[in-house]
Each structure stands twice: as structure tokens, then as C-alpha cells.
Design a protein around this motif. Structure first.
Motif, PDB file in Angstrom:
ATOM      1  N   LEU A  15       0.850  -1.186   0.083  1.00  0.00           N
ATOM      2  CA  LEU A  15       0.067  -0.089   0.176  1.00  0.00           C
ATOM      3  C   LEU A  15       0.744   1.272  -0.039  1.00  0.00           C
ATOM      4  N   PRO A  16       0.277   2.365  -0.588  1.00  0.00           N
ATOM      5  CA  PRO A  16       1.136   3.628  -0.543  1.00  0.00           C
ATOM      6  C   PRO A  16       1.509   4.172   0.940  1.00  0.00           C
ATOM      7  N   SER A  17       0.829   3.692   1.994  1.00  0.00           N
ATOM      8  CA  SER A  17       0.985   4.196   3.282  1.00  0.00           C
ATOM      9  C   SER A  17       2.269   3.473   3.879  1.00  0.00           C
ATOM     10  N   THR A  18       2.598   2.457   3.231  1.00  0.00           N
ATOM     11  CA  THR A  18       3.761   1.427   3.602  1.00  0.00           C
ATOM     12  C   THR A  18       4.916   1.612   2.612  1.00  0.00           C
ATOM     13  N   ASP A  19       4.749   1.789   1.421  1.00  0.00           N
ATOM     14  CA  ASP A  19       5.715   1.491   0.294  1.00  0.00           C
ATOM     15  C   ASP A  19       6.888   2.733   0.605  1.00  0.00           C
ATOM     16  N   PRO A  20       7.986   2.506   0.723  1.00  0.00           N
ATOM     17  CA  PRO A  20       9.062   3.412   0.830  1.00  0.00           C
ATOM     18  C   PRO A  20       8.982   4.505  -0.476  1.00  0.00           C
ATOM     19  N   PHE A  21       8.727   4.011  -1.633  1.00  0.00           N
ATOM     20  CA  PHE A  21       8.688   4.424  -2.999  1.00  0.00           C
ATOM     21  C   PHE A  21       7.930   5.783  -2.840  1.00  0.00           C
ATOM     22  N   TYR A  22       6.907   6.114  -1.864  1.00  0.00           N
ATOM     23  CA  TYR A  22       6.006   7.096  -1.853  1.00  0.00           C
ATOM     24  C   TYR A  22       6.555   8.171  -1.135  1.00  0.00           C
ATOM     25  N   ARG A  23       7.632   7.907  -0.213  1.00  0.00           N
ATOM     26  CA  ARG A  23       8.179   8.753   0.866  1.00  0.00           C
ATOM     27  C   ARG A  23       8.916   9.993  -0.088  1.00  0.00           C
ATOM     28  N   ALA A  24       8.828  11.220   0.450  1.00  0.00           N
ATOM     29  CA  ALA A  24       9.436  12.353  -0.316  1.00  0.00           C
ATOM     30  C   ALA A  24      10.854  12.427   0.204  1.00  0.00           C
ATOM     31  N   PRO A  25      11.781  12.299  -0.860  1.00  0.00           N
ATOM     32  CA  PRO A  25      13.133  12.540  -0.397  1.00  0.00           C
ATOM     33  C   PRO A  25      13.510  13.925   0.099  1.00  0.00           C
ATOM     34  N   ARG A  26      14.394  13.968   1.049  1.00  0.00           N
ATOM     35  CA  ARG A  26      14.797  15.321   1.398  1.00  0.00           C
ATOM     36  C   ARG A  26      15.383  16.315   0.434  1.00  0.00           C
ATOM     37  N   GLY A  27      14.954  17.332   0.827  1.00  0.00           N
ATOM     38  CA  GLY A  27      15.223  18.542  -0.219  1.00  0.00           C
ATOM     39  C   GLY A  27      14.393  18.585  -1.497  1.00  0.00           C
ATOM     40  N   PHE A  28      13.237  17.699  -1.633  1.00  0.00           N
ATOM     41  CA  PHE A  28      12.330  17.880  -2.484  1.00  0.00           C
ATOM     42  C   PHE A  28      11.761  19.056  -2.694  1.00  0.00           C
ATOM     43  N   GLU A  29      11.571  20.117  -1.567  1.00  0.00           N
ATOM     44  CA  GLU A  29      10.956  21.315  -1.842  1.00  0.00           C
ATOM     45  C   GLU A  29      11.775  22.084  -2.641  1.00  0.00           C
ATOM     46  N   ASP A  30      12.994  22.078  -3.039  1.00  0.00           N
ATOM     47  CA  ASP A  30      13.623  23.069  -3.872  1.00  0.00           C
ATOM     48  C   ASP A  30      13.645  22.640  -5.112  1.00  0.00           C
ATOM     49  N   ALA A  31      12.998  21.548  -5.347  1.00  0.00           N
ATOM     50  CA  ALA A  31      12.902  21.092  -6.892  1.00  0.00           C
ATOM     51  C   ALA A  31      11.546  21.812  -7.660  1.00  0.00           C
ATOM     52  N   ALA A  32      11.634  21.846  -8.827  1.00  0.00           N
ATOM     53  CA  ALA A  32      10.406  22.585  -9.612  1.00  0.00           C
ATOM     54  C   ALA A  32       9.324  21.930  -9.664  1.00  0.00           C
ATOM     55  N   PRO A  33       8.216  22.542  -9.482  1.00  0.00           N
ATOM     56  CA  PRO A  33       6.646  21.832  -9.924  1.00  0.00           C
ATOM     57  C   PRO A  33       7.122  20.674 -10.881  1.00  0.00           C
ATOM     58  N   GLY A  34       6.662  19.490 -10.761  1.00  0.00           N
ATOM     59  CA  GLY A  34       6.413  18.442 -11.681  1.00  0.00           C
ATOM     60  C   GLY A  34       7.950  17.614 -11.954  1.00  0.00           C
ATOM     61  N   ALA A  35       8.901  18.327 -11.160  1.00  0.00           N
ATOM     62  CA  ALA A  35      10.172  17.448 -11.284  1.00  0.00           C
ATOM     63  C   ALA A  35      10.022  16.039 -10.802  1.00  0.00           C
ATOM     64  N   VAL A  36      10.573  15.200 -11.613  1.00  0.00           N
ATOM     65  CA  VAL A  36      10.431  13.583 -11.055  1.00  0.00           C
ATOM     66  C   VAL A  36      11.533  13.428 -10.011  1.00  0.00           C
ATOM     67  N   LEU A  37      11.148  12.874  -8.882  1.00  0.00           N
ATOM     68  CA  LEU A  37      12.011  12.674  -7.712  1.00  0.00           C
ATOM     69  C   LEU A  37      12.413  11.206  -7.746  1.00  0.00           C
ATOM     70  N   ARG A  38      11.678  10.165  -8.336  1.00  0.00           N
ATOM     71  CA  ARG A  38      11.820   8.848  -8.142  1.00  0.00           C
ATOM     72  C   ARG A  38      11.045   8.214  -9.036  1.00  0.00           C
ATOM     73  N   ALA A  39      11.531   7.157  -9.784  1.00  0.00           N
ATOM     74  CA  ALA A  39      10.822   6.660 -10.823  1.00  0.00           C
ATOM     75  C   ALA A  39      10.875   4.981 -10.802  1.00  0.00           C
ATOM     76  N   ARG A  40      10.011   3.993 -11.269  1.00  0.00           N
ATOM     77  CA  ARG A  40      10.059   2.797 -11.278  1.00  0.00           C
ATOM     78  C   ARG A  40       9.314   2.247 -12.255  1.00  0.00           C
ATOM     79  N   ARG A  41       9.736   1.151 -13.029  1.00  0.00           N
ATOM     80  CA  ARG A  41       8.498   0.365 -13.807  1.00  0.00           C
ATOM     81  C   ARG A  41       7.830  -0.585 -12.875  1.00  0.00           C
TER      82      ARG A  41
END
Length: 432
Positions: free
Chosen positions: A25-51
Motif C-alpha cells: 500500500l502507498p502508506s507502507t511503500d517507501p517509494f511514496y516517501r518524499a526525498p529530503r530536499g524535494f521542496e527545492d525541486a521545480a513543480p513537476g520534477a521527477v523525484l523517483r521512478a520505477r517500472r
């Protein structure tokens, strides 16, 4: 589910990992956790990806290329947050900077993360009763046209169903993420359309309304809104105590996650049995909640009459906030509605159309006499796709219209589309 931070670096686009089963579930999946410093990224910037692997009803593997993208977006107040979208392409698609892109907002219609499309559509998910699984037949048909689709978790990480504006930010930033994601072979000039039905139509309403200010660089050519609620306050009053009483109850739970004033009002006025009902919604899919709360009346669980609570200035302001139709997009809209809808009142959608036109929007508004809320979407999906295809191709746009017909599906174009949708669904059931 609040946003958690994890010390993780964004994935390199050229090295996208595959996420195997089991599916968390998203609530338990580490993929959904925001990386540190994400606030400095531009809107729409990809922070993490997986197939990921998509499954029809989470069981039958589907021949599509699919990725999940965690990206930076904004909440209702413009503060940085994160969201996930599922990016889909026809299997083996080659890079194409002219490929049409559809941001399809599913009818999540729940506060449980089991109903987020990023979870519910994955093979191996446990999401029986979630609406995105049912909507897959429409999504798969759109993919067969060669389009790319992005399906955002437009309620955000916390399942804030009913929140205004924020679903628009999440949707548009999901498009930005998809266009910038190198493995998908898309680019900033790809034509984009926004589409959704019911709760997804409401989310799409917010996206079309904030597109000009939040993401003016996107090449958005059209918006398609199916039964987009029109007036959530009216729907709340009408549905409470009826067959679909779960829907307004889940909106209450979603909005209390959005508005601290409402959370305090609920704490002060809703008795413990009602509080327990709201807590249980965190685990229920839409169908499960609907069956569990048949004929449920919120008035039975409040310490003061519900009408008195609804009349409080804070509640009046919230219901004004969540009503769509406050601004007009620069691109054309197509809006579909069942004339005798027993979930979303036609009068409410009429009002939303009138507000758009008053603001200067170009609207094609189609009402259908024979369809109801559940059948309208599959019956009109192919007609909507043909209209979107015309917008992608740059064909001349008809004058704004307001049409009520017996059945959209019984037109020549509608009948051809129904056959195509049936064939596509049969192929999907065979894993093709």
C-alpha cells in the motif's frame, strides 16, 4: 497518511528499476516517501521512478509499458508536496514528441489509499471494489489509439477527496513529470488533453481551471468532464441518508484532512460512533464503503442537528470553496451528463456549465436521457475520444452547443465506439 521524508536520491532516468510483487500500500511503500530536499525541486520534477506491471482487476497482466513517477507538486495553499502518477504507453512505443498525451483522472471517490490508481491498477494489488480497476477498460481503449496516459493520484498522499484546487496542481504537475521523463520519449510540445469522470471529472474541473496560471507552458488542447459533480454541497445534502450515503460521508473525512476548522467541528459535534465510522473509511474501497453505509444518515451521529452544523460560517465557506466553475480555460471543454442522474443532479452540472460560459469558456455540453450515472461513462467514452482526437488533430471546432439527446451511444459514431470498446475489453481480458 502524512508525507514522510526519506534520505533517497532521485532515480536516474536511464536506469529505471522494476518494482516486483508483492505490492505494498502507498502508506507502507517507501517509494511514496518524499526525498529530503524535494521542496527545492521545480513543480513537476521527477523525484523517483520505477517500472511496474499493470493487471486488469489486479489479476490479468496487461501488455503496456508502465512507470510510476513520484514528483514535486503543491498542496491547496501552494506549499510543496509530493504525488505519484502512473505513466502508460502502448507496449514497445517508440519516442514521439507529437504523441497525444491524456491526463486521465480516475474516480478515486474514497479516502483509502487502496483506491489510488497507482496501487489499484498494479498486478497483485488487493483493491477489490476500487473504481480505477473498473475504469481500466476505458484507459486501455485510449491506449490502443497510441496515446500516452498519465493517471495521477489526484487526492494527494492523504486521500483528501473533495479538496478544491489541489487536484488541479497534482494533475498538471503529473503531466509535467510525464513529459520530462526521458524513458517515455515525450517532450514539452506534445499535445495534452485532460479527462475524467464523476470524482475524476471534479478533479479535472480543478485542473482546467488552474491550467492557465499554474502550468501555462503546457500545450493543453482540450478538457473533457464527465458528470463533474457541479455542486458538492448540493450532492452532500441530497445523497446523505440514501443508497449512496457513503459518498458524502467520505467527502467529510477527506475534507477534515484538508480544513483544520472542519476537523475541530467534527471533533466537537460528532459522537464517538460517528467518529468510528469515519475512521473505518481509511481501509474501505468505494464499493465496500457504499455497501457498508447504505441509508446511513450523518444526522444520527451528531450532538446537534446536522442542518445547524451546515449553517456554520466555516462550513458555508468550505462549500463555497469546493464548488467548481470559478474560472474559464483558454482551451475548449466537452461536458457530458445523464439527464436523469440519481447520483449527480443534472441541475448541478447545468450550473457549472453556466458558470464556465459566463467566465468565457467554449463548452460543448451533451445530456443523455437514457443513461444513468454508472452507464454514461462507458456509453460516451468513445464519443469523447473522437472529440479529443479532433482536438489533437487541430480540426475545426464546432460552435458552443447545449444538446439533449435520447442516447449518445445510439448514434453511428457511438455504436462504432461501443463495438470498439467491447473488442478492446475482450482483448484486455485475454492479456493482449
Amino acid at each position: 497518511m502524512s508525507v514522510q521524508h526519506e534520505a533517497a536520491e532521485p532515480s536516474t532516468p536511464g536506469e529505471v528499476p522494476f518494482s516486483p510483487r508483492p505490492v505494498g500500500l502507498p502508506s507502507t511503500d517507501p517509494f511514496y516517501r518524499a526525498p529530503r530536499g524535494f521542496e527545492d525541486a521545480a513543480p513537476g520534477a521527477v523525484l523517483r521512478a520505477r517500472r511496474v506491471e499493470i493487471g486488469m482487476f489486479s489479476l490479468i497482466p496487461q501488455r503496456v509499458d508502465a512507470w510510476q513517477l513520484l514528483y514535486r507538486t503543491a498542496d491547496l495553499h501552494g506549499e510543496p508536496s509530493t504525488a505519484v502518477t502512473t505513466l502508460l504507453l502502448p507496449a514497445g512505443a517508440t519516442p514521439d514528441d507529437a504523441r497525444p498525451v491524456v491526463s486521465y483522472q480516475c474516480a478515486i471517490d474514497a479516502v483509502s489509499d487502496r483506491c489510488f490508481p497507482s496501487y489499484a491498477l498494479r498486478r497483485g494489488a488487493h483493491a477489490l471494489g476500487s473504481l480505477p480497476q473498473v475504469e481500466w477498460v476505458v484507459v486501455r481503449y485510449a491506449l490502443r489509439r497510441g496515446w500516452a496516459l498519465t493517471l495521477p493520484d489526484h487526492e494527494g498522499a492523504d486521500g483528501r477527496w473533495g479538496a478544491p484546487v489541489e487536484p488541479g496542481y497534482i494533475t498538471l504537475d503529473g503531466v509535467r513529470a510525464a513529459l520530462s521523463f526521458e524513458p517515455a520519449g515525450l517532450g514539452p510540445d506534445n499535445p495534452v488533453a485532460l479527462w475524467g469522470y464523476s470524482g475524476g471529472g471534479l478533479a479535472t474541473s480543478w485542473a482546467v481551471e488552474v491550467a492557465g496560471t499554474h502550468a501555462p507552458e503546457l500545450n493543453i488542447v482540450a478538457g473533457a468532464l464527465g458528470s463533474p459533480v457541479g455542486d458538492p454541497a448540493s450532492a452532500f445534502t441530497r445523497l446523505n441518508g440514501g443508497l449512496f450515503a457513503a459518498l458524502p460521508t467520505m467527502v467529510v473525512e477527506g475534507l477534515r484532512r484538508t480544513y483544520p476548522d472542519l476537523a475541530q467541528i467534527i471533533e466537537d459535534t460528532v459522537a464517538e460512533p460517528g467518529q468510528d465510522i469515519l475512521r473505518r473509511l481509511q481501509r474501505r474501497t468505494t464499493v465496500h464503503a457504499t455497501l457498508a453505509l447504505l441509508m446511513h444518515d450523518l444526522d444520527r451521529y451528531t450532538r446537534v442537528p446536522l442542518a445547524d452544523i451546515m449553517a456554520r460560517p466555516e462550513l458555508v465557506q468550505i462549500f463555497q470553496d469546493i464548488q467548481p466553475g470559478k474560472s474559464a480555460p483558454s482551451f475548449p471543454l466537452m461536458i457530458n451528463q445523464a439527464a436523469y442522474d440519481w447520483i449527480i443532479a443534472c441541475d448541478d452540472v447545468d450550473g457549472q456549465v453556466q458558470r464556465y460560459r459566463k467566465a468565457g469558456a467554449h463548452v460543448r455540453y451533451d445530456r443523455d436521457r437514457l443513461a444513468d450515472h454508472i452507464s454514461l461513462h462507458p456509453l460516451t467514452a468513445s464519443v469523447v475520444m473522437e472529440w479529443l482526437a479532433d482536438r489533437f488533430a487541430g480540426r475545426p471546432l464546432d460552435a458552443p452547443s447545449d444538446t439533449t439527446r435520447w442516447s449518445t451511444a445510439l448514434t453511428p459514431r457511438g455504436l462504432r465506439g461501443l463495438v470498439g470498446l467491447g473488442v478492446s475489453t475482450g482483448l484486455a481480458a485475454l492479456g493482449r
